[in-house]
Design an enzyme around this catalytic site. Structure first.
Site, mmCIF file in Angstrom:
data_model
loop_
_atom_site.group_PDB
_atom_site.id
_atom_site.type_symbol
_atom_site.label_atom_id
_atom_site.label_comp_id
_atom_site.label_asym_id
_atom_site.label_seq_id
_atom_site.Cartn_x
_atom_site.Cartn_y
_atom_site.Cartn_z
ATOM 1 N N TYR A 92 33.855 38.837 33.022
ATOM 2 C CA TYR A 92 34.283 40.163 33.379
ATOM 3 C C TYR A 92 33.788 41.402 32.200
ATOM 4 O O TYR A 92 34.097 40.959 31.313
ATOM 5 C CB TYR A 92 35.854 40.210 33.421
ATOM 6 C CG TYR A 92 36.317 41.465 34.098
ATOM 7 C CD1 TYR A 92 36.402 41.784 35.439
ATOM 8 C CD2 TYR A 92 36.940 42.609 33.346
ATOM 9 C CE1 TYR A 92 37.048 42.774 35.993
ATOM 10 C CE2 TYR A 92 37.612 43.716 33.874
ATOM 11 C CZ TYR A 92 37.337 43.981 35.326
ATOM 12 O OH TYR A 92 38.052 45.008 35.930
ATOM 13 N N SER A 187 35.819 32.342 32.747
ATOM 14 C CA SER A 187 36.791 33.579 33.267
ATOM 15 C C SER A 187 36.318 34.026 34.769
ATOM 16 O O SER A 187 36.315 33.425 35.624
ATOM 17 C CB SER A 187 36.383 34.606 32.048
ATOM 18 O OG SER A 187 37.647 35.474 32.226
ATOM 19 N N GLN A 188 35.688 35.200 34.750
ATOM 20 C CA GLN A 188 35.345 35.764 36.089
ATOM 21 C C GLN A 188 34.285 34.911 36.595
ATOM 22 O O GLN A 188 34.373 34.544 37.628
ATOM 23 C CB GLN A 188 34.718 37.031 35.730
ATOM 24 C CG GLN A 188 34.254 37.697 37.030
ATOM 25 C CD GLN A 188 33.621 38.904 36.713
ATOM 26 O OE1 GLN A 188 34.250 39.853 37.343
ATOM 27 N NE2 GLN A 188 32.264 39.054 36.336
ATOM 28 N N ASP A 273 46.488 31.240 26.948
ATOM 29 C CA ASP A 273 45.597 32.239 27.558
ATOM 30 C C ASP A 273 46.346 33.203 28.487
ATOM 31 O O ASP A 273 46.802 32.734 29.534
ATOM 32 C CB ASP A 273 44.701 31.451 28.301
ATOM 33 C CG ASP A 273 43.402 32.325 28.975
ATOM 34 O OD1 ASP A 273 43.758 33.815 28.685
ATOM 35 O OD2 ASP A 273 42.557 31.923 29.390
ATOM 36 N N HIS A 310 42.112 32.786 25.229
ATOM 37 C CA HIS A 310 40.971 32.596 26.536
ATOM 38 C C HIS A 310 39.819 31.861 25.898
ATOM 39 O O HIS A 310 39.248 31.580 26.784
ATOM 40 C CB HIS A 310 40.838 34.010 26.880
ATOM 41 C CG HIS A 310 40.041 34.287 28.078
ATOM 42 N ND1 HIS A 310 40.503 33.799 29.313
ATOM 43 C CD2 HIS A 310 38.796 34.937 28.475
ATOM 44 C CE1 HIS A 310 39.584 34.216 30.126
ATOM 45 N NE2 HIS A 310 38.517 34.783 29.562
#
Length: 335
Positions: A92, A187-188, A273, A310
């Protein structure tokens, strides 16, 4: 960040009911059919990187609405045989950056297609090159909230479509083995790879670390870290929009895509996370392949890092991914 989500023993069994709209499959079938009306591969131009052991091309392909999407395509130099292609999606706020930034997969002997994220690239990294010409729909200023009042206008409808079209582009690239295409991301990027696994029935493998967009209804309730926090902030202002927002999010939930997937899958998550909460990752893993219509669910595994946020397992997780993917592709060839 301390532990804030469910304990690990509960996460391993966590398979919540996640609401899906009745027209989920029709929505995505129609969206992808519209995108497929455009020839997928555009320009494929050699790129100069100063790395003599690798060959790189600057690729443009047609994504959502036929919009041009940029990508880097990299292969080990001097190899003429078709190679498996690892299609990678970025996190992201990041764009595709520069072609020498992400070399793990081509150095490991794979072809590698790194897709740009339309309308992103301005938060960190080395930038992006793909605009989003459809970003004027009602919603907040961030990607996670653009067009969020209607699933047809939502930003992630466009980005997920781009991600599927990247698979089609990878199959058409020179030196690619079209039967061995892998989707990966963090992630994204992991959320996009997971969506691809649910929408592309002949994907060779999925590798998703800390995937975004999983169990969204819960995520916006238990964390206000960005990007989920951007949705929370939007609802804090637009107090009467909750029903519309939740309806839109139900069309892009990674758990719904996971249920439809058939490819073998490798997951990872950090238990601290709060950006992509582990309950969402485990929900996707535990539901993975449950509704794909096949008699057996695909092979899948997940690695949890109790003391990590994360960043998850970072290089430790990559080492596991490399070993796992090699074994999956070798087993696929043997069969």
């Amino acid at each position: 960040m301390p532990l804030f989500d469910l304990p690990l023993d509960q996460l391993r069994l966590y398979a919540p009911d996640v609401a899906e709209p009745a027209d989920f499959d029709e929505f995505w079938s129609a969206t992808l059919k519209d995108a497929a009306a455009h020839p997928v591969l555009g320009d494929v131009r050699p790129a100069q990187t100063g790395l003599p052991l690798l060959d790189t091309w600057d690729v443009t392909f047609a994504g959502f609405g036929g919009d041009p999407v940029r990508a880097w395509y990299t292969r080990p130099a001097g190899i003429d045989t078709p190679l498996p292609v690892v299609v990678e999606y970025v996190g992201y706020g990041r764009g595709r950056g520069l072609p020498h930034e992400r070399l793990t997969w081509p150095v490991a002997g794979y072809a590698h297609l790194l897709m740009d994220a339309r309308g992103q690239g301005g938060q960190y990294g080395s930038g992006g090159d793909t605009p989003d010409p459809h970003s004027s729909a009602l919603g907040g200023p961030w990607p996670a909230t653009r067009g969020i009042l209607d699933p047809r206008d939502y930003y992630y409808r466009r980005l997920i479509t781009d991600a599927v079209r990247a698979i089609d582009a990878a199959r058409a690239l020179p030196g690619a083995d079209p039967d061995r295409i892998v989707a990966t991301g963090n992630s994204q990027g992991g959320g996009l790879a997971l969506a691809v696994a649910g929408l592309v029935p002949d994907l060779a493998a999925l590798i998703a670390t800390a995937p975004l967009l999983c169990h969204l209804q819960r995520a916006i309730e238990i964390t206000d870290a960005p990007p989920y926090g951007e949705i929370v902030n939007f609802l804090a202002v637009h107090r009467d929009a909750e029903d519309a927002v939740r309806h839109t999010l139900s069309y892009v939930d990674g758990v719904a895509f996971a249920r439809r997937a058939v490819a073998p899958a490798h997951f990872g998550t950090g238990l601290r996370d709060n950006v992509c909460p582990p309950s969402g990752v485990f929900a996707a893993h535990n539901h993975y392949g449950a509704a794909n219509g096949r008699p057996r669910r695909p092979a899948r595994e997940i690695h949890a890092y109790p003391f990590n946020h994360h960043e998850g397992g970072e290089a430790y997780q990559v080492r596991r991914q490399l070993a796992w993917l090699s074994s999956v592709l070798l087993a696929d060839q043997a069969s």
